[in-house]
Write an enzyme that holds these catalytic residues in place. Structure first.
Site, short mmCIF file in Angstrom:
data_model
loop_
_atom_site.label_atom_id
_atom_site.label_comp_id
_atom_site.label_asym_id
_atom_site.label_seq_id
_atom_site.Cartn_x
_atom_site.Cartn_y
_atom_site.Cartn_z
N PHE A 166 0.88 -1.33 0.22
CA PHE A 166 -0.07 0.06 -0.09
C PHE A 166 0.79 1.24 0.08
O PHE A 166 1.98 1.42 1.00
CB PHE A 166 -1.04 0.10 1.23
CG PHE A 166 -1.91 1.10 1.11
CD1 PHE A 166 -3.07 0.94 0.33
CD2 PHE A 166 -1.86 2.13 1.77
CE1 PHE A 166 -4.30 2.00 -0.03
CE2 PHE A 166 -2.94 3.17 1.66
CZ PHE A 166 -3.97 2.92 0.95
N ASP A 208 1.60 -4.71 9.06
CA ASP A 208 0.13 -3.90 8.90
C ASP A 208 -1.15 -4.48 8.66
O ASP A 208 -1.04 -5.67 7.85
CB ASP A 208 0.45 -2.85 7.54
CG ASP A 208 -0.67 -2.15 7.37
OD1 ASP A 208 -1.82 -2.03 7.72
OD2 ASP A 208 -0.24 -0.83 6.41
N TYR A 225 -11.24 2.31 10.15
CA TYR A 225 -12.17 2.51 9.44
C TYR A 225 -12.76 1.45 8.62
O TYR A 225 -13.63 1.63 7.73
CB TYR A 225 -12.30 3.82 8.95
CG TYR A 225 -11.01 4.45 7.96
CD1 TYR A 225 -11.01 3.79 6.78
CD2 TYR A 225 -10.17 5.00 8.52
CE1 TYR A 225 -10.00 3.92 5.92
CE2 TYR A 225 -9.00 5.23 7.75
CZ TYR A 225 -8.61 4.56 6.43
OH TYR A 225 -7.64 4.99 6.04
N LYS A 226 -11.99 0.40 8.43
CA LYS A 226 -12.41 -0.67 7.36
C LYS A 226 -13.09 -1.85 8.25
O LYS A 226 -14.42 -1.35 8.42
CB LYS A 226 -11.15 -1.26 6.99
CG LYS A 226 -10.40 -0.21 5.99
CD LYS A 226 -9.01 -0.97 5.53
CE LYS A 226 -8.28 0.05 4.51
NZ LYS A 226 -7.83 1.15 4.98
N ARG A 264 -12.22 -4.23 -7.01
CA ARG A 264 -12.11 -4.87 -5.51
C ARG A 264 -13.80 -5.03 -4.94
O ARG A 264 -14.47 -3.97 -4.88
CB ARG A 264 -11.28 -4.21 -4.55
CG ARG A 264 -9.81 -3.92 -4.88
CD ARG A 264 -9.02 -3.33 -3.49
NE ARG A 264 -9.74 -2.37 -3.05
CZ ARG A 264 -9.40 -1.62 -1.77
NH1 ARG A 264 -8.21 -2.51 -1.09
NH2 ARG A 264 -9.99 -0.80 -1.35
#
Length: 403
Positions: A117, A188, A213-214, A362
């Site tokens: 990422f 991560d 927040y995921k 995705r």
């Protein structure tokens, strides 16, 4: 039949899901738990509105970063005193990379994966510049990570579940290999926590960060969490030495004296509202149980792959996620040269996924509110978009700021 037999089926009603929407983007922003609305109303109107600054003591605002961290610890196989909620994922990557560098004097190399990422790589570049002393970031393909670790390697930063493909690293094996070469590893967990079982203690992990927040459903911009193994806490240094990480913050001393334990990794005043919202999301996950969540995730993803490959064959879709369920996160990604346009056309039909350049669509599966019925609807609408060619409409090619 599948939804009727689903032990998690009642959790969907505990989220504010818009009618008619098939939401397959919880891997980017989790849906709103209904309990969060009431929790924030209480914190805003009663605690902040009535008790004002007294709430730091009266409602224990002061300990929220550790209270919520201890709950997240239960989802990631850590001890309660090894996790804290603070700042953003990017800030915590910076903090832990520098901390790991300072733990290994004489070494000055950071190793990470090409295609990781981007913020992780950007932050590592910045950390190397700040650290100086010839420190450098080495980025190599996934299959060459272990070969790249040499006598100068201090820390390896890897994302447990790849944000684009969903590919999962064997955490325990990689960690052991990194340790055998004298380096530390930072994991991560942004696409892991709240979706997959993970056991940091069993893997003998050094450090970890994750997103709020995921899959944790903490709300847009929710704070991050960090993990520091207990064995490192006394020796590790927090390079962002703010007052909340001080041993006695309300003594207001000029000199910085780090707190003991995980609290030394705090820095500035925490956001009470953001921590309260995050806690509501985490509480739902703990109630449901991560094992049940992961089991349903695998079933949802397997069904989606099977239906797409059977019903959308011949339209150029290429599966880029692992087919093997135990090697895949809670998402499925398909590549297509016109993936952006197809996704926009799909969103126009009320199936919300997302796109990652250059060609990846995705689809995230969040078992607390995604139904098996949603999988069928999503594939039916994807098939319609592909067969009708509506994605060729010029409006779907207009790039938005967020993809």
């Amino acid at each position: 039949m599948l939804d009727a037999a689903d032990p998690l089926r009642d959790f969907r009603e505990r989220f504010a899901m818009p009618p008619g929407i098939v939401y397959l983007d919880g891997n980017s922003l989790g849906a709103l738990p209904r309990s969060t609305v009431g929790r924030l109303k209480t914190v805003i109107e009663e605690q902040w509105g009535t008790d004002l600054i007294r709430s730091w003591n009266r409602h224990d605002w002061i300990h929220l970063p550790l209270t919520v961290g201890a709950k997240i610890a239960r989802l990631i196989g850590a001890a309660a005193d090894e996790v804290a909620v603070t700042d953003s994922t990017s800030v915590n990557v910076f903090r832990l990379v520098l901390s790991a560098l300072m733990l290994t004097p004489g070494r000055g190399e950071i190793v990470s994966e090409a295609g990781n990422f981007p913020t992780d790589l950007y932050v590592c570049e910045g950390a190397a510049q700040v650290f100086g002393r010839g420190c450098r970031l080495t980025v190599v393909p996934r299959e060459r990570i272990l070969d790249a670790i040499g006598p100068q390697t201090s820390v390896v930063l890897l994302t447990h579940v790849h944000y684009k493909t969903g590919d999962v690293y064997p955490m325990a094996d990689i960690t052991a290999a990194v340790h055998s070469r004298g380096a530390h590893v930072i994991w991560d967990l942004s696409h892991t926590a709240g979706a997959l079982p993970v056991d940091l203690a069993a893997a003998n992990a050094d450090f970890a960060v994750g997103c709020g927040y995921k899959y944790l459903n903490g709300g847009p911009g929710a704070p991050s969490f960090l993990f520091v193994a207990r064995r490192h806490q006394a020796a590790a240094t927090n390079p962002i030495s703010g007052w909340f990480g001080h041993a006695d913050p309300f003594e207001f001393q000029d000199a910085y004296v780090p707190a003991a334990g995980i609290r030394r990794f705090l820095a500035g005043t925490p956001s009470v509202l953001a921590n309260a919202a995050l806690e509501s999301g985490v509480d739902l996950l703990l109630e449901a149980g991560i094992a049940e969540i992961a089991a349903k995730s695998q079933r949802l993803c397997d069904l989606f792959i099977d239906l797409v490959e059977r019903q959308c064959a011949g339209h150029g879709l290429q599966l880029v996620s692992p087919r093997q369920a135990n090697r895949r996160g809670s998402q499925v990604s398909f590549a297509h040269p016109n993936g952006y346009e197809i996704m926009q056309a799909l969103i126009a039909r009320s199936v919300i996924g997302d796109f990652r350049a250059p060609d990846t669509m995705r689809f995230g599966f969040t078992p607390l509110y995604t139904r098996f019925e949603d999988v069928w609807h999503a594939v039916d609408r994807l098939k319609a978009v592909l067969e009708s060619g509506t994605w060729r409409d010029a409006r779907f090619a207009v790039r938005t700021a967020v993809t």
